[in-house]
Design an enzyme around this catalytic site. Structure first.
Site, PDB file in Angstrom:
ATOM      1  N   CYS A 205       0.849  -1.193   0.000  1.00 19.59           N
ATOM      2  CA  CYS A 205       0.000   0.000   0.000  1.00 19.59           C
ATOM      3  C   CYS A 205       0.887   1.246   0.000  1.00 19.59           C
ATOM      4  O   CYS A 205       2.026   1.206   0.493  1.00 19.59           O
ATOM      5  CB  CYS A 205      -0.878  -0.035   1.261  1.00 19.59           C
ATOM      6  SG  CYS A 205      -1.899   1.415   1.519  1.00 19.59           S
ATOM      7  N   GLY A 206       0.378   2.331  -0.515  1.00 21.26           N
ATOM      8  CA  GLY A 206       1.116   3.590  -0.470  1.00 21.26           C
ATOM      9  C   GLY A 206       1.408   4.048   0.954  1.00 21.26           C
ATOM     10  O   GLY A 206       2.344   4.813   1.185  1.00 21.26           O
TER      11      GLY A 206
END
Length: 184
Positions: free
Chosen positions: A70-71
């Site tokens: 995930c970012g």
């Protein structure tokens, strides 16, 4: 008179927080009651051992839904720093509900977190946060009849719920809130 003044001051502070705080933070209302205890919820740790949150009774907890791809994954570093300070125990709950960003097995997740971010805070088995397979923990965190006030489910990975020493849910933080900026 002193108690009435204190209550008035608390109400003023609460109004101020609700009015001027960032929109990515939700604050619990004053004098809320909850029906069931968070400490009774059964969990499997990342190694598959049965446990419950009563082992953290008397301590603040920051409950976070996590993902390895995930970012927001770099927040693992901030979460580890917060955990090391000792003011709050960070509890990580891997989840694949958002963007299929946590596809690994429990052992792969544990290894990824340790190798890449030095994570030593407790991690738990992968769970579902929503839908028909929603874990009871996230049911409790997002059902106001159980926790006393909140209905906000995570809308992405790395959302955070702050539980006080008494087991009360006191704040919700969106993914964008860096754990190191939270006052515990």
């Amino acid at each position: 008179m002193k108690n009435a003044l204190s209550l008035s001051v608390l109400r003023l502070i609460y109004w101020f927080l609700k009015r001027f705080m960032r929109k990515d933070v939700i604050v619990a209302p004053l004098n809320f009651d909850k029906m069931d205890s968070i400490y009774d919820i059964k969990l499997l740790d990342i190694k598959g051992n049965l446990t419950d949150l009563s082992v953290y009774k008397g301590r603040k907890m920051l409950i976070v839904n996590t993902a390895s791809a995930c970012g927001y994954t770099p927040q693992y570093s901030s979460l580890q720093k917060v955990h090391e300070k000792g003011d709050v125990v960070v509890l990580g709950f891997p989840c694949n509900d958002f963007g299929a960003q946590e596809q690994g097995s429990e052992s792969e997740i544990a290894s990824f977190c340790e190798v890449n971010f030095g994570v030593s805070f407790p991690l738990f088995s992968k769970i579902h946060l929503k839908g028909e397979n929603q874990h009871p923990l996230y049911k409790w965190l997002s059902d106001s009849s159980l926790n006393g006030w909140n209905t906000q489910l995570p809308d992405w990975n790395f959302c955070k719920y702050l539980i006080n020493e008494k087991g009360d849910l006191v704040k919700y933080f969106s993914s964008a809130v860096d754990p190191e900026t939270i006052e515990y």
